[in-house]
Design an enzyme around this catalytic site. Structure first.
Site, PDB file in Angstrom:
ATOM      1  CB  CYS A  27      -0.952  -0.020   1.191  1.00  0.00           C
ATOM      2  SG  CYS A  27      -0.125  -0.064   2.789  1.00  0.00           S
ATOM      3  CB  VAL A  28       0.320   4.768   0.937  1.00  0.00           C
ATOM      4  CG1 VAL A  28       1.122   6.064   0.931  1.00  0.00           C
ATOM      5  CG2 VAL A  28      -0.883   4.902   0.014  1.00  0.00           C
TER       6      VAL A  28
END
Length: 475
Positions: A27-28
């Site tokens: 993810c981020v």
């Protein structure tokens, strides 16, 4: 920072080698791995890696905190090292779901539905905060800015229109996201949400003004023409039914006429069931949830706030916090027009960031350079509402900061609950004050200042106490 191949290889070795990886994505900020055997992870070796800011297990995924930006490059090198193709987030979630119990699967389901629409809701909350700044009395003078500068009045009005749209059409957003998760056509879910809030239907907000609910007379049945604007459960349950009907029809209807049969029939049947059965039952359940939370905060707000403030951060560890997004949306769509829970959540975020700053001070005195740098950067992100690096990289491993954060969050949650502070789902951390309804800004502002300061101090105090206690035991 530059990503070295040897550091990535050490991550692979620390998690039990390439053969222990079932699926992987990112993810981020994190590598998100589904491992065949979590017990093979060498946590100490992983912690010593310069790329790793933290590690934890949640939603049956082993998640390694790397940091924004850097995680992309680490992921590419990681996949090269294990010799596998990257999986999509849905594939990783599906693999993780196989390991989950029914409660975990339910929480994951709710998270999958509500998290994708959060950007729209957070944006709306932020814009509503800007509108509050422009229209609030006694903030920039005895008159609001829109009266001091009439030329910005229409600008403020446009901001309000844009800000409230996501909340007004919330059932449409939920319908779209629900169908995406349930395996149906998201556009049909979007239409279903709009159907349930058609302008012809009577708004629930008018019922206390003596409005009579008109009915449709169909096959001897009286079907109420009730608008479900702002409601969560009716469209959530109706979307599930719509998806099942659509999938069943897709199996039996010939491809040549699917366009003419599947969508119309599925939407017509589901719409009828929504107005006749699903909507009234879901509305009764949703109203019960809203009434229960409202009753608690009206009668013993200090208790409700203290409980949520104390347990929110531990719930984040388990992933169960996603459950409360549905409650937030339900409260916001009710006559309250806001939620008691989001303000406490934001304060909890600030407390985690502040505690990380306390850990930074402790590490600085102990001349622990790597830990010091991690605590400083994660503390900043925590104050801005991104708590994962602080919680999993600093506070939980060190223990004292996490305790300091949840104790402070408990006390401040009690104050916020007792004051019946209402806000909207929006930005987190210190900026969250603009998502709070303006009549509560003073008490919430005071709580914010305390949250920024006290957990850091408590972290240092707890750390010194533990150090002195350990010294006494040695002596």
């Amino acid at each position: 920072m530059a990503v070295k191949d040897k550091d990535v290889k050490q991550i692979v070795e620390a998690i039990g080698g390439a053969e222990n990886v079932e699926t992987a994505t990112h993810c981020v900020t994190r590598l998100r791995l589904v491992l065949k055997d979590d017990d093979k992870v060498d946590k100490d070796k992983l912690s010593d890696n310069p790329l790793v800011k933290g590690q934890f297990k949640a939603d049956n995924q082993y998640q390694i905190v790397i940091g924004p930006g850097t995680v992309d490059e680490v992921y590419k090198k990681f996949m090269d090292n294990i010799g596998k193709e990257g999986a999509s987030k849905d594939e990783v979630k599906a693999a993780a779901a196989k390991k989950g119990n029914p409660l975990q699967r339910l929480v994951k389901l709710l998270g999958d539905i509500f998290i994708p629409i959060l950007p729209a809701i957070v944006t709306a909350g932020l814009l509503m905060g800007i509108y509050n700044l422009l229209t609030m009395k006694d903030l920039f003078g005895p008159k609001p800015l829109t009266e001091q500068f009439p030329q910005i009045h229409d600008f403020a009005d446009i901001v309000n229109v844009i800000a409230t749209t996501a909340f007004i059409f919330l059932p449409a957003l939920i319908g779209w996201s629900s169908m995406r998760v349930f395996g149906g056509n998201p556009v049909l879910g979007l239409v279903l949400g709009l159907v349930l809030m058609h302008p012809q239907l009577v708004s629930q907000y008018d019922l206390n003004q003596g409005s009579k609910i008109p009915v449709w007379h169909i096959f001897g049945l009286d079907v109420k023409q009730l608008n479900y604007q702002g409601q969560v459960l009716p469209v959530l349950l109706a979307s599930y039914v719509l998806a099942q009907i659509e999938k069943a029809l897709n199996k039996v209807v010939h491809d040549s006429i699917k366009m003419l049969v599947v969508g119309p029939v599925a939407l017509l049947v589901t719409g009828f069931l929504a107005f006749l059965v699903i909507g009234p039952i879901a509305l009764w359940i949703g109203t019960g949830i809203t009434d229960a939370v409202t009753f608690l905060f009206n009668r013993a707000g200090w208790l409700g706030g203290a409980i949520y403030g104390l347990f929110y951060a531990p719930l984040v560890i388990t992933g169960l916090h996603h459950m409360f997004l549905a409650v937030d949306f339900q409260l916001m769509g009710s006559k309250l027009g806001g939620t008691y829970l989001w303000p406490i959540l934001a304060i909890s975020n600030i407390c985690q960031g502040s505690a990380a700053f306390g850990a930074w001070f402790v590490y600085k005195r102990r001349k622990m350079a790597k830990e010091e740098g991690l605590a400083l950067t994660s503390g900043i992100s925590g104050l801005l509402g991104v708590t994962e690096p602080a919680m999993f990289g600093v506070n939980i491993p060190m223990k004292y900061p996490f305790v300091a954060a949840i104790v402070t969050s408990c006390v401040l949650g009690s104050i916020i609950g007792a004051s019946k502070v209402l806000g909207n789902v929006g930005v987190g951390g210190v900026p969250a004050i603009i998502s709070i309804q303006k009549e509560y800004w003073i008490v919430y502002g005071i709580c914010t200042i305390i949250a920024v300061i006290v957990p850091a101090i408590l972290t240092v105090v707890f750390s010194n106490f533990a150090k002195n206690k350990a010294k006494e035991m040695v002596d």
